[in-house]
Structure formats: C-alpha cells, structure tokens
Scaffold this motif. Sequence first.
Motif, PDB file in Angstrom:
ATOM      1  N   UNK A  52      -9.371  -6.792   2.478  1.00  0.00           N
ATOM      2  CA  UNK A  52      -8.207  -7.629   2.734  1.00  0.00           C
ATOM      3  C   UNK A  52      -7.221  -6.971   3.689  1.00  0.00           C
ATOM      4  N   UNK A  53      -7.287  -5.648   3.804  1.00  0.00           N
ATOM      5  CA  UNK A  53      -6.333  -4.899   4.611  1.00  0.00           C
ATOM      6  C   UNK A  53      -7.079  -3.940   5.524  1.00  0.00           C
ATOM      7  N   UNK A  59      -1.573  -0.309  13.433  1.00  0.00           N
ATOM      8  CA  UNK A  59      -0.757  -1.272  12.688  1.00  0.00           C
ATOM      9  C   UNK A  59      -1.499  -1.690  11.426  1.00  0.00           C
ATOM     10  N   UNK A  60      -0.785  -1.734  10.318  1.00  0.00           N
ATOM     11  CA  UNK A  60      -1.339  -2.192   9.050  1.00  0.00           C
ATOM     12  C   UNK A  60      -1.423  -3.712   9.091  1.00  0.00           C
ATOM     13  N   UNK A  61      -2.613  -4.254   8.853  1.00  0.00           N
ATOM     14  CA  UNK A  61      -2.845  -5.691   8.982  1.00  0.00           C
ATOM     15  C   UNK A  61      -3.402  -6.252   7.681  1.00  0.00           C
ATOM     16  N   UNK A  62      -2.806  -7.330   7.207  1.00  0.00           N
ATOM     17  CA  UNK A  62      -3.366  -8.086   6.094  1.00  0.00           C
ATOM     18  C   UNK A  62      -4.182  -9.224   6.681  1.00  0.00           C
ATOM     19  N   UNK A  63      -5.443  -9.321   6.288  1.00  0.00           N
ATOM     20  CA  UNK A  63      -6.310 -10.371   6.806  1.00  0.00           C
ATOM     21  C   UNK A  63      -6.086 -11.702   6.096  1.00  0.00           C
ATOM     22  N   UNK A  64      -5.372 -11.671   4.987  1.00  0.00           N
ATOM     23  CA  UNK A  64      -5.032 -12.902   4.283  1.00  0.00           C
ATOM     24  C   UNK A  64      -6.031 -13.354   3.240  1.00  0.00           C
ATOM     25  N   UNK A  69      -3.232  -7.283  -3.166  1.00  0.00           N
ATOM     26  CA  UNK A  69      -2.055  -6.448  -2.941  1.00  0.00           C
ATOM     27  C   UNK A  69      -2.488  -5.077  -2.442  1.00  0.00           C
ATOM     28  N   UNK A  70      -1.648  -4.490  -1.620  1.00  0.00           N
ATOM     29  CA  UNK A  70      -1.835  -3.114  -1.173  1.00  0.00           C
ATOM     30  C   UNK A  70      -0.771  -2.287  -1.875  1.00  0.00           C
ATOM     31  N   UNK A  71      -1.202  -1.226  -2.563  1.00  0.00           N
ATOM     32  CA  UNK A  71      -0.313  -0.463  -3.436  1.00  0.00           C
ATOM     33  C   UNK A  71      -0.392   1.010  -3.074  1.00  0.00           C
ATOM     34  N   UNK A  72       0.766   1.685  -3.036  1.00  0.00           N
ATOM     35  CA  UNK A  72       0.753   3.119  -2.761  1.00  0.00           C
ATOM     36  C   UNK A  72       0.176   3.861  -3.959  1.00  0.00           C
ATOM     37  N   UNK A  73      -0.507   4.976  -3.682  1.00  0.00           N
ATOM     38  CA  UNK A  73      -1.067   5.788  -4.764  1.00  0.00           C
ATOM     39  C   UNK A  73       0.033   6.510  -5.534  1.00  0.00           C
ATOM     40  N   UNK A  74       1.101   6.874  -4.849  1.00  0.00           N
ATOM     41  CA  UNK A  74       2.220   7.565  -5.495  1.00  0.00           C
ATOM     42  C   UNK A  74       3.358   6.574  -5.729  1.00  0.00           C
TER      43      UNK A  74
END
Length: 78
Positions: A52-53, A59-64, A69-74
Amino acid sequence: MLAIKNLLSVLWFILVFNACSTPVTPLFNGKDLSGWHTDVPAKDSILNAPNSFVVRDGILVSLGAPRGHLITDKTYKN
C-alpha cells in the motif's frame, strides 16, 4: 525604556536559541520504509496483496489500495 528593550531582546534571543537547539528527529529517510510498519487488513487474508505504501523519488507515496495505515516502529511525541 532602554532597559525594557534590552530585556525583550534577551528574551527574544533565548526563545529563538531554544527553538533552534531543539533536536529534530527525522521520521522518514527518503530512501525506504525503515522504521515503519504497515497495518493493512487485506494482507491478513490475501498473502499476495500489493504493497500500500512505496517510496518514489524520495517521496513517501500511498497507493490507496489496499487500504491501510503506515505506523512508525517507535513512539514519538511533540
């Protein structure tokens, strides 16, 4: 009056110095998704579901799709 101007100048300097000296933690390295993980429900049931990402040209891209969701590990704050 001069004392007040001097005091305001000192306070302004302190505020600017503190704002500039606050450490900044970059969350995205511009190369890959290191430090991130995804939560994409479709990947729970469809093993070959597409990502999805992605990162394109730094550039960080969401493909939709599939949605997720994109979540940080920390954990971060501020």
